[in-house]
Design an enzyme around this catalytic site. Structure first.
Site: not given
Ligand code: GLU
Length: 483
Positions: A253-255
């Site tokens: 994920s982008k996180r």
């Protein structure tokens, strides 16, 4: 036979997720393998999530990686516009067609009423699905509400009974009872379509023959198929792809800061290596082959190599592959690609052939270049402990005894190249009765201020040039004398 047409349909979020890029790659490969067209469509109907410049990120990434599209917003084509927000009327006309055939209906329910229905269902432990309240409005009631300017959405009228089945190229037959499907919104009150309507209308009108997309759409596809049926259109072939995972349980994920194409470019990965690596995230070539150019991928790609299982993104594997690509470059190509990093390291005007010779076989990522060459620009204030080596039996006292004759030798050396340095320093080792490591180790520390440099002391000395080497050597001798 109809020409194969695939599409990549990203939402402009401001970054291209590695999983999205993989979808684009497979859609591109499948189209090109079959002599077909690859189309780019921007899905920007969620106006609240718009990010400035986000479309450029998509265009540039696809161009940069060689996934060139035959049709798209900036490429033109006969099936445009290719940006959904510019197709508003098309969706409205199609929603109207569905209302007329009874496959959809206007819903005037307020947020409050929907919240009540939701609360009631949840109190009974049931999942929320819309209760078709507005399906039962009379013509007069609808007219009155429209005349009064009441806002409405258009909902899909899913049959309450029966089931819907289709066949996916990767996941096989998928059957969903219609009762499990919700009367989802097709057209929002602002007149914009939802994905449910737009994907069907666009894929049909754009002549898409094979829909390649993430597995998150697998179980809603029966709903879309009911729309195809209502319009009287043929279904496309479906190819749903398993997710790209960070590990067994978490999606990439982008996180995590390591999910977008740009993140990897910024970390010094080579675009061809990224494409090659992601091609293998869910697809296997024959014979366990791993290194493929884009051309070779087109040749080798086939749907039977696609896997159902989630693919785990293994950064170490990508890094290994990246190093293979770096090593495979010709000298000229390496220098061309490394130039921004050479500039950053302040060595662009140095002997790049020699730098390439020492760097190219030792790099895993291009971003290591400035750090590995930092010693050229600046001599760090090093610790004398660097002269101590148990293995070589050296210490700072001994280093002084080695460096003084080295200085004398280098001052008078005419052939100041790594070969010239090699021959004369080797001769010195013999004269001093020392092992080569006992001389080269201290010499490297004395002129670079570090015990680890790409290449050895001779390469470092040539890269620094005679004047700088002598200056550093003298300073190091002084430092040792003062200690
Ligand atoms: N806009 C959708 C997404 O980014 C596209 C899904 C599709 O390929 O149909 O997930």
């Amino acid at each position: 036979m109809t020409k194969v047409r695939t599409r990549f349909a990203p939402s402009p979020t401001g970054y291209l997720h590695i999983g999205g890029l993989r979808t684009a790659l497979y859609a591109y490969l499948f189209a090109k393998k079959n002599g077909g067209d690859f189309i780019l469509r921007i899905e920007d109907t969620d106006r609240e999530r718009l990010v400035e410049g986000a479309c450029d990120v998509i265009y540039n990434t696809l161009k940069d990686t060689g996934l060139s599209y035959d049709e798209g917003p900036d490429a033109g084509g006969d099936f445009g516009p290719y940006i959904q927000s510019e197709r508003k009327e098309i969706y409205q006309q199609h929603a109207q067609m569905l209302i007329e055939s009874g496959a959809a209906y206007r819903c005037f329910c307020t947020k409050e009423r929907l919240a009540e229905v939701r609360a009631e269902k949840e109190a009974k432990g049931e999942q929320f699905t819309y209760d078709k309240h507005c399906l039962h409005l009379s013509e007069e009631e609808i007219k009155a509400k429209l005349d009064a300017g009441e806002p409405f959405v258009v909902r899909q009228n899913i049959p309450a009974q029966g089931e819907t089945t289709y066949s996916d190229a990767v996941f096989g037959d998928i059957t969903v009872p219609n009762a499990d499907l919700d009367d989802n919104v097709l057209l929002k009150s602002d007149g914009m379509p939802t994905y449910n309507l737009a994907n069907v209308v666009d894929d049909h009108l754009m002549g898409i023959t094979h829909v390649i997309r993430g597995v998150e759409y697998l179980s809603s596809t029966p709903k879309y198929n009911l729309l195809y049926e209502a319009f009287g259109w043929n279904l496309p072939e479906y190819i749903h792809l398993p997710p790209v995972m960070k590990d067994k349980s978490q999606k990439l994920s982008k996180r995590h800061g390591d999910a977008s194409y740009q993140d990897f470019i910024d970390k010094g990965y080579i675009k061809e290596a990224i494409i090659n690596y992601i091609a293998l995230l869910g697809w296997n070539g024959k014979d366990n082959r791993e290194i493929f150019s884009l051309e070779e991928l087109i040749e080798a790609f086939d749907l039977s190599g696609l896997s159902k299982s989630p693919a785990i993104f293994d950064v170490e594997k990508l890094t290994w592959m990246n190093a293979q690509y770096i090593r495979g470059f010709s000298k000229e190509e390496f220098i061309r690609r490394a130039m921004p990093y050479f500039e950053q390291a302040g060595v662009a005007d140095k002997n790049l052939d020699l730098i390439t010779e020492v760097m190219q076989p030792r790099l895993e990522r291009m971003t290591e270049i400035p750090e590995k060459l930092a010693f050229i620009g600046e001599m760090p204030d090093y610790d004398l402990a660097l002269y101590e080596s148990k293995k070589m039996k050296t210490d700072s006292g001994m280093a002084l005894g080695v460096l003084e004759p080295c200085l004398e030798l280098l001052e008078s050396l005419n052939d100041y190249t790594k070969n010239g340095l090699h021959d004369s320093v080797m001769a010195l080792c013999e004269t001093l009765g020392m092992k080569t490591g006992q001389v080269l180790g201290p010499l490297r520390v004395a002129i670079t201020g570090t015990a680890v440099t790409p290449g050895g002391a001779f390469e470092a000395a040539e890269l620094l040039g005679k004047d700088e080497t002598l200056r550093r050597l003298k300073a190091s001798i002084e430092k040792l004398k003062k200690a």
